[in-house]
Design a protein around this motif. Sequence first.
Motif, PDB file in Angstrom:
ATOM      1  N   ASN A   1      42.183  38.071  41.683  1.00  0.00           N
ATOM      2  CA  ASN A   1      41.939  37.143  40.573  1.00  0.00           C
ATOM      3  C   ASN A   1      40.608  36.428  40.778  1.00  0.00           C
ATOM      4  OD1 ASN A   1      42.347  35.633  38.277  1.00  0.00           O
ATOM      5  ND2 ASN A   1      43.619  34.105  39.302  1.00  0.00           N
ATOM      6  N   MET A   2      39.531  37.009  40.195  1.00  0.00           N
ATOM      7  CA  MET A   2      38.191  36.433  40.319  1.00  0.00           C
ATOM      8  C   MET A   2      37.655  36.105  38.923  1.00  0.00           C
ATOM      9  SD  MET A   2      36.532  38.694  43.428  1.00  0.00           S
ATOM     10  CE  MET A   2      36.481  40.248  42.530  1.00  0.00           C
ATOM     11  N   PRO A   3      36.733  35.155  38.806  1.00  0.00           N
ATOM     12  CA  PRO A   3      36.304  34.668  37.479  1.00  0.00           C
ATOM     13  C   PRO A   3      35.648  35.722  36.591  1.00  0.00           C
ATOM     14  CG  PRO A   3      35.632  33.173  39.223  1.00  0.00           C
ATOM     15  CD  PRO A   3      36.135  34.399  39.903  1.00  0.00           C
ATOM     16  N   SER A   4      34.712  36.496  37.142  1.00  0.00           N
ATOM     17  CA  SER A   4      33.921  37.383  36.287  1.00  0.00           C
ATOM     18  C   SER A   4      34.488  38.778  36.162  1.00  0.00           C
ATOM     19  CB  SER A   4      32.486  37.461  36.824  1.00  0.00           C
ATOM     20  OG  SER A   4      32.496  37.904  38.174  1.00  0.00           O
ATOM     21  N   VAL A   5      35.178  39.260  37.179  1.00  0.00           N
ATOM     22  CA  VAL A   5      35.732  40.616  37.166  1.00  0.00           C
ATOM     23  C   VAL A   5      36.937  40.627  38.103  1.00  0.00           C
ATOM     24  CG1 VAL A   5      34.226  41.383  39.039  1.00  0.00           C
ATOM     25  CG2 VAL A   5      35.204  43.072  37.486  1.00  0.00           C
ATOM     26  N   SER A   6      37.940  41.400  37.768  1.00  0.00           N
ATOM     27  CA  SER A   6      39.115  41.458  38.645  1.00  0.00           C
ATOM     28  C   SER A   6      38.788  42.302  39.879  1.00  0.00           C
ATOM     29  CB  SER A   6      40.310  42.079  37.909  1.00  0.00           C
ATOM     30  OG  SER A   6      40.191  43.484  37.828  1.00  0.00           O
ATOM     31  N   GLY A   7      39.497  42.008  40.949  1.00  0.00           N
ATOM     32  CA  GLY A   7      39.294  42.787  42.170  1.00  0.00           C
ATOM     33  C   GLY A   7      39.612  44.254  41.972  1.00  0.00           C
ATOM     34  N   LEU A   8      40.575  44.553  41.114  1.00  0.00           N
ATOM     35  CA  LEU A   8      40.929  45.942  40.848  1.00  0.00           C
ATOM     36  C   LEU A   8      39.780  46.677  40.156  1.00  0.00           C
ATOM     37  CD1 LEU A   8      44.614  45.390  39.662  1.00  0.00           C
ATOM     38  CD2 LEU A   8      43.834  46.135  41.914  1.00  0.00           C
ATOM     39  N   GLU A   9      39.103  46.004  39.239  1.00  0.00           N
ATOM     40  CA  GLU A   9      37.940  46.607  38.584  1.00  0.00           C
ATOM     41  C   GLU A   9      36.766  46.710  39.564  1.00  0.00           C
ATOM     42  OE1 GLU A   9      37.457  47.943  35.557  1.00  0.00           O
ATOM     43  OE2 GLU A   9      39.622  47.748  35.234  1.00  0.00           O
ATOM     44  N   PHE A  10      36.581  45.669  40.361  1.00  0.00           N
ATOM     45  CA  PHE A  10      35.493  45.667  41.338  1.00  0.00           C
ATOM     46  C   PHE A  10      35.648  46.812  42.333  1.00  0.00           C
ATOM     47  CE2 PHE A  10      33.590  44.214  45.344  1.00  0.00           C
ATOM     48  CZ  PHE A  10      32.313  43.894  44.918  1.00  0.00           C
ATOM     49  N   HIS A  11      36.896  47.126  42.686  1.00  0.00           N
ATOM     50  CA  HIS A  11      37.173  48.191  43.655  1.00  0.00           C
ATOM     51  C   HIS A  11      36.576  49.524  43.205  1.00  0.00           C
ATOM     52  CE1 HIS A  11      39.578  51.343  45.641  1.00  0.00           C
ATOM     53  NE2 HIS A  11      39.708  50.474  46.641  1.00  0.00           N
ATOM     54  N   LYS A  12      36.525  49.757  41.896  1.00  0.00           N
ATOM     55  CA  LYS A  12      36.028  51.034  41.378  1.00  0.00           C
ATOM     56  C   LYS A  12      34.525  51.196  41.588  1.00  0.00           C
ATOM     57  CE  LYS A  12      39.595  51.007  37.782  1.00  0.00           C
ATOM     58  NZ  LYS A  12      39.853  50.933  36.316  1.00  0.00           N
TER      59      LYS A  12
END
Length: 210
Positions: free
Chosen positions: A30-41
Amino acid sequence: MDLQKTFLRPDEALHHMHQFPTDLLFLDINMPSVSGLEFHKAIPDQMMVIFTTAYAEYAVEGFSLNAIDYLLKPFTFERFQQAIQKANEYYRFRHPVEPSKEAYLFIRADYTLHKLNLADILFIEGLDDYLKIHIQQTNHPIVARMTMKAMLQKLQEADPEAERFIRVHRSYIVPFSRIEQVRNRIITLAGEEIPIGMSYEADFFKRFQT
């Protein structure tokens, strides 16, 4: 384990990881600009990830991304250590260290004393009080009168890194670095299929928990 950097902005973290090779990332979800799941990609494929979050509902999706572990906040130091151990074991599995060419042992067989480089051993097969030592670049294994227990002791004496050899069955010792794949308790190695014995299964999979 060495902490290199911490980031509050995902774009800065991503830039750093592409500039400087990183083995392991602790990633919130749960991060402000992008979710960690999206960032992982967006991160490099070879990087290991341990998710850290207060939201249990993301656990299934986190593991579907092949995360090393999923730490649910608040977590204890002991739980943190368990996650680190998983990462260490997975790293060792992905980056095996070959036995030194100078590491060797002597085996007496057929009235001959054979000098064997540990790096040349494909696997060792036990047959009652005899062993068949399968060697790279030859179809003729060395057959020696010796027990599996005695062979493990010889490996330990020959090389301080002898933990690279692991007993996976009452009848098999294998070099961990030569394992090609594991499926349904069957190891594929050097064109052979080697079973994992039930009494050895737990110790084997502790070497690389994912």
